[in-house]
Design an enzyme around this catalytic site. Structure first.
Site: not given
Length: 606
Positions: A311-315, A351, A513
């Site tokens: 959950h970071n800015s790349t996501h 988000h 998964q």
């Protein structure tokens, strides 16, 4: 003659009056029978007329009016019949005739009593319906309007049924009962679109059931004046680094857009991708957003993303790219307004802003300050939306400054609704709502319908990595699992029960998964495309989603991985997490490594 004005009498008095009139009328018919009169006159004269015909008419009328008195009707009718028979057989030559007529009338009265029973049941239905209609005389909501229509339909059936045969009335009663059951269920349900846990998890295995219950149901158990500007054409934005500019052109076009590539280049993927997209759609010009305000806003949002594995800015940047793909490759692109485009992109970029790397359940269970602030309700999603608008409250970062008040309220609602929809505890509620309400014929020119679809698009984009190419999906999968395991370690330290799939010692990664794709993602994407009906989404997303599910199934069967240690061993020996063998990924035409200074040298106007 029967009294017609029954409404003026109370129920008890009406019963007595009808019974007396019925019996007295029958006696009069009997004693006026010529055969009976001859009995008292000792005459041998024969008469053709008989009281049985009039008694037949009397019992017919009695069955229509004595609806609530089946037993009384039965008794009085047979008493009259016996009296008529006894008084009518004083002559031997008439015994046979009277006996046959007497038997026929007995049978007729019996079947009439059955008809009265059916009519009585219908009467009780009407009484019940009459009482319930009072509640919906003045509908104030769509649900009340539906209930009123149901009640009106029952009234019409009842009025038609009054003069129909018993067999038809029986069918009518079944229909009425069915309608009443539907109305009762609608009145007793708090949320018509709320799914039931036992039905959702009916065919899942034990682990998946626990995961779904914790993530998707746990929160239920723990305490326009101005028209929008139309669609804008895509523009090519030129950058100082031509290689990166060429790569960014894939935003909205390529489903497998590689956000890791941008992150590896400039370290600020959300700012770079967000700025490119806003300029590509001409939103900066439409809403008079200066480069400096846009740059400061995006940088501030990006800086508020913690350095989490997943959950970071790349996501955030990847979700925005996937969101743009849904819009540009479906019929939504023909109806989207510029304010919806800008609001949607901002919602995607923010988000998960401020995400602590722990889920809602953990925050609530540990009484975290975020959970306390937002009263245990969609705590992370509430926080994300709040952070965005706190940033926008600063005039130097307010990209919505040119909007009038009503438009700002509109875009604020859109952003909040979209972000709140990403709460996994609302997943099945939203799916049930969308499946029930919409299909591919829904009119997406209606703003409210587009709003619901945009919520679904962001939800799908948020878990969209599961439908990416296996290389990208595997890398994203590893990152989210690392975040899960970190939470599980903390739960162990605090003495809490470890959340499902958060225990690095026992989690079966391929199996987890498979369950996630099968139970969450696939139903989400199929619901989305059942409305958008996009061949591109079907081919690029759903087909890949099925392929990824088969991939994890094959790993689970071949390796039988039951712990993360086995997964790590498999990773070193085989293709499990193949991307982890390489420290870097392919960078296209860009040099292998880029300095952080690239960000400062990056000029959107060059």
């Amino acid at each position: 003659m029967f009294i017609e004005q029954r409404g003026s009498l109370n129920k008890e008095y009406t019963v007595i009056v009808y019974s007396c009139l019925y019996f007295v009328t029958g006696l009069i018919i009997i004693v006026t029978d010529p055969e009976v009169i001859l009995l008292f006159e000792n005459s041998s004269k024969k008469h053709v007329n008989s009281s049985y015909f009039l008694l037949f008419l009397l019992t017919l009328l009695g069955s229509k009016y004595l609806i609530k008195m089946k037993t009384l009707y039965f008794i009085l009718s047979y008493i009259l019949l016996v009296i008529a028979f006894v008084l009518g057989i004083h002559k031997n030559e008439t015994v046979y005739h009277h006996t046959i007529t007497f038997c026929l009338l007995i049978v007729y009265i019996y079947f009439n009593s059955l008809e009265i029973k059916s009519a009585k049941e219908m009467y009780q239905v009407l009484l019940t319906e009459e009482a319930s209609v009072v509640k919906t005389l003045q509908p104030n909501t769509p649900l009340e309007e539906i209930l009123t229509e149901i009640h009106n339909g029952i009234d019409k059936i009842a009025s038609i049924s009054k003069n129909t045969p018993a067999t038809v009335q029986k069918i009518h009663r079944r229909i009425v009962k069915l309608l009443q059951n539907i109305a009762a269920k609608m009145q007793s349900t708090n949320n018509l679109y709320m799914p039931r846990l036992e039905l959702v998890t009916k065919n899942m295995d034990a682990d998946d059931k626990i995961y779904i219950e914790q993530e998707c149901f746990d929160n239920q158990q723990i305490p326009d004046k101005n028209p929008d500007i139309g669609i804008i054409e895509r523009k090519v934005v030129e950058y100082g680094i031509s290689e990166l500019a060429g790569f960014l052109k894939g935003i909205g076009k390529e489903w497998n857009f590689n956000s890791f590539f941008v992150s590896g280049c400039c370290k600020t993927p959300a700012t770079v991708i967000g700025k490119y997209a806003i300029k590509m759609y001409g939103l900066d010009e439409i809403f008079s957003i200066s480069d400096s305000v846009l740059e400061v806003f995006l940088n501030d949002i990006e800086n508020k993303y913690p350095d989490n594995p997943y959950h970071n800015s790349t996501h955030a940047a990847d979700v925005m790219s996937s969101f743009a793909y849904f819009l540009t490759n479906s019929k939504l692109s023909d109806s989207m307004t510029s304010i919806e485009w800008l609001g949607g992109l901002v919602a995607c970029l923010g988000h998960d802003v401020g995400h602590p790397g722990k889920n809602n359940r953990f925050l609530v269970m540990t009484n975290h300050k975020i959970a306390v602030t937002y009263n245990d309700i969609s705590v992370l999603e509430m926080m994300h939306a709040s952070i965005i608008f706190k940033v926008l409250s600063n005039n130097t970062m307010n990209i919505f400054a040119s909007l009038q008040a009503d438009k700002f309220i509109q875009v604020r609602k859109l952003i909040i609704d979209m972000i709140l929809a990403t709460d996994l505890s609302k997943h099945f509620d939203i799916l049930s709502y969308m499946r029930t309400k919409y299909n591919e014929t829904s009119d997406i020119s209606v703003r409210e319908i587009r709003g619901d679809l945009l919520r679904l698009c962001l939800k799908s984009a948020d878990v969209g990595h599961a439908a990416k190419s296996i290389e990208l999906h595997e890398r994203w999968c590893f990152l989210i699992i690392e975040e899960f395991f970190a939470q599980g370690d903390l739960e162990k330290q605090k003495g809490l029960a470890v959340s499902m799939y958060c225990d690095r010692e026992t989690t079966n990664i391929p199996k987890s998964q498979v369950g996630f794709i099968r139970n969450i993602v696939f139903s989400l994407f199929t619901t989305l495309n059942s409305i958008l009906a996009s061949d591109e989404i079907e081919n690029a997303c759903l087909n890949q989603l099925k392929q990824n599910e088969r991939y994890w199934e094959s790993l689970a069967k071949q390796r039988n991985l039951s712990t993360v240690q086995k997964a790590s061993k498999a990773k070193n020996e085989s293709s499990f997490f193949p991307l982890l063998k390489r420290m870097t990924i392919r960078k296209g035409s860009l040099p292998p490594l880029c300095s952080r200074k690239v960000t400062k040298e990056f000029n959107m106007n060059d």
